[in-house]
Design a protein around this motif. Structure first.
Motif, mmCIF file in Angstrom:
data_model
loop_
_atom_site.group_PDB
_atom_site.id
_atom_site.type_symbol
_atom_site.label_atom_id
_atom_site.label_comp_id
_atom_site.label_asym_id
_atom_site.label_seq_id
_atom_site.Cartn_x
_atom_site.Cartn_y
_atom_site.Cartn_z
ATOM 1 N N THR A 155 1.066 -1.135 0.153
ATOM 2 C CA THR A 155 0.062 -0.078 -0.188
ATOM 3 C C THR A 155 1.229 1.478 0.164
ATOM 4 O OG1 THR A 155 -0.113 -0.121 2.311
ATOM 5 C CG2 THR A 155 -2.144 -1.144 1.598
ATOM 6 N N TYR A 188 -4.293 7.246 -2.700
ATOM 7 C CA TYR A 188 -4.060 6.263 -0.967
ATOM 8 C C TYR A 188 -4.681 4.975 -1.635
ATOM 9 C CZ TYR A 188 -4.165 6.255 3.769
ATOM 10 O OH TYR A 188 -4.195 5.678 4.675
ATOM 11 N N CYS A 189 -3.743 4.346 -0.822
ATOM 12 C CA CYS A 189 -4.188 2.745 -1.420
ATOM 13 C C CYS A 189 -3.819 1.795 -0.081
ATOM 14 C CB CYS A 189 -3.580 1.594 -2.371
ATOM 15 S SG CYS A 189 -3.974 0.469 -2.270
ATOM 16 N N TYR A 190 -4.711 1.853 1.031
ATOM 17 C CA TYR A 190 -4.718 0.437 2.277
ATOM 18 C C TYR A 190 -5.508 -0.990 1.997
ATOM 19 C CZ TYR A 190 -9.975 2.825 2.859
ATOM 20 O OH TYR A 190 -10.626 3.904 2.771
ATOM 21 N N VAL A 191 -5.228 -1.582 3.050
ATOM 22 C CA VAL A 191 -5.938 -3.381 2.952
ATOM 23 C C VAL A 191 -7.477 -2.718 3.878
ATOM 24 C CG1 VAL A 191 -5.942 -5.522 3.777
ATOM 25 C CG2 VAL A 191 -3.788 -4.290 3.373
ATOM 26 N N TYR A 212 -8.437 -4.908 -0.912
ATOM 27 C CA TYR A 212 -7.951 -2.886 -1.152
ATOM 28 C C TYR A 212 -8.739 -2.069 -1.833
ATOM 29 C CZ TYR A 212 -3.265 -5.485 -1.085
ATOM 30 O OH TYR A 212 -2.326 -6.252 -0.712
ATOM 31 N N TYR A 244 -8.873 1.427 -3.107
ATOM 32 C CA TYR A 244 -7.993 2.986 -4.078
ATOM 33 C C TYR A 244 -8.766 4.146 -4.116
ATOM 34 C CZ TYR A 244 -5.479 -0.771 -5.492
ATOM 35 O OH TYR A 244 -4.087 -1.985 -5.780
#
Length: 265
Positions: free
Chosen positions: A139, A156-159, A230, A232
């Motif tokens: 991420t 932004y990228c997160y789990v 994920y 995005y």
């Protein structure tokens, strides 16, 4: 009487004759005596050295001559031995830091390779990077400020958490919390965009919310994609003092977005 006088005359004559012959007749010697004009030093060099102190070659050694007032005691300590320095004089070794090593700088390669949502900010120039972070799980977060300083674009990228309800509102709430780092926010609207969903082949939601309050209020318009566990986000944040809106930036940014793995398809 006459005989005595005659005898004396003969003796005198013979003596005079012998004396005269000794001075007039040259005598030839069996060898010649050289006429020496050299001085004493030249004569000694010709005849051979007689003084050992003047003729003996000096003995040359590799060891320099040490004055008598210098201590010649052997120093067994190496010049590179840092133990010879006091704590104030010793320089810390750069290869052995005293503190624990810090985390690797931002912008490093991800240990997990995941697609990146990209391409939105291409029409803008003079952007300033204010945050550039890549995480071990693949991420990332990139924050860039526009040249006028009135707006910021966040990629932004997160789990996704396991306990997150599968609803657009729940995704929008988490997105606003992530983008504002848990600050004050207020969700205005959330809806799924069919056109972007069809273009990217993944669910795309448009989230509108505000952060801050009063003169520090910012308006957000987030392009949110849910893909393979994920989330995005591609979101412009515009100050309430700007002469343009977040919706206007969204119209320029969102149609350009694509996933990095779609380039090869």
């Amino acid at each position: 009487m006459k005989r005595k006088w005659l005898f004396a005359s003969l003796l005198l004559t013979a003596a005079l004759t012998m004396t005269s012959c000794s001075f007039k007749l040259p005598v030839e010697l069996p060898f010649k005596i050289p006429f020496i004009t050299a001085d004493r030093n030249t004569k000694q060099n010709d005849e051979g050295p007689s003084d050992p102190e003047k003729t003996t070659d000096p003995i040359i050694t590799d060891e320099p001559e040490v004055p008598e007032n210098i201590d010649t005691t052997e120093n067994t300590q190496s010049d590179n031995d840092h133990g010879s320095h006091t704590p104030d004089e010793a320089d810390p070794s750069p290869s052995q830091p005293d503190e624990d090593p810090v985390d690797a700088p931002s912008g490093q390669e991800n240990s997990v390779d995941i697609p990146v949502l990209m391409g939105g900010a291409l029409p803008y120039t003079g952007m300033i990077s204010i945050l550039n972070e890549n995480y071990e799980d693949g991420t990332h977060r990139y924050d860039d400020m526009l040249e006028d300083g009135m707006s910021c674009i966040v990629d932004y990228c997160y789990v996704n958490p396991e306990d997150l309800p599968d609803t657009p509102e729940a995704y929008a709430t988490l997105a606003a919390e992530k983008l504002t780092d848990g600050g004050i926010y207020n969700i205005l609207s959330v809806y799924q965009d069919d056109g972007y969903t069809e273009s990217l082949s993944y669910p795309v939601y448009i989230v509108s919310f505000t952060s801050g309050n009063n003169e520090d209020t910012n308006f957000w318009l987030a392009f949110m994609v849910i893909r393979d566990g994920y989330t995005y986000l591609y979101a412009p944040s515009v100050s309430c003092n700007a002469d343009y809106t977040a919706e206007e930036l969204g119209q320029d940014l969102f149609p350009r977005l694509f996933f990095s793995d779609s380039i090869d398809n």
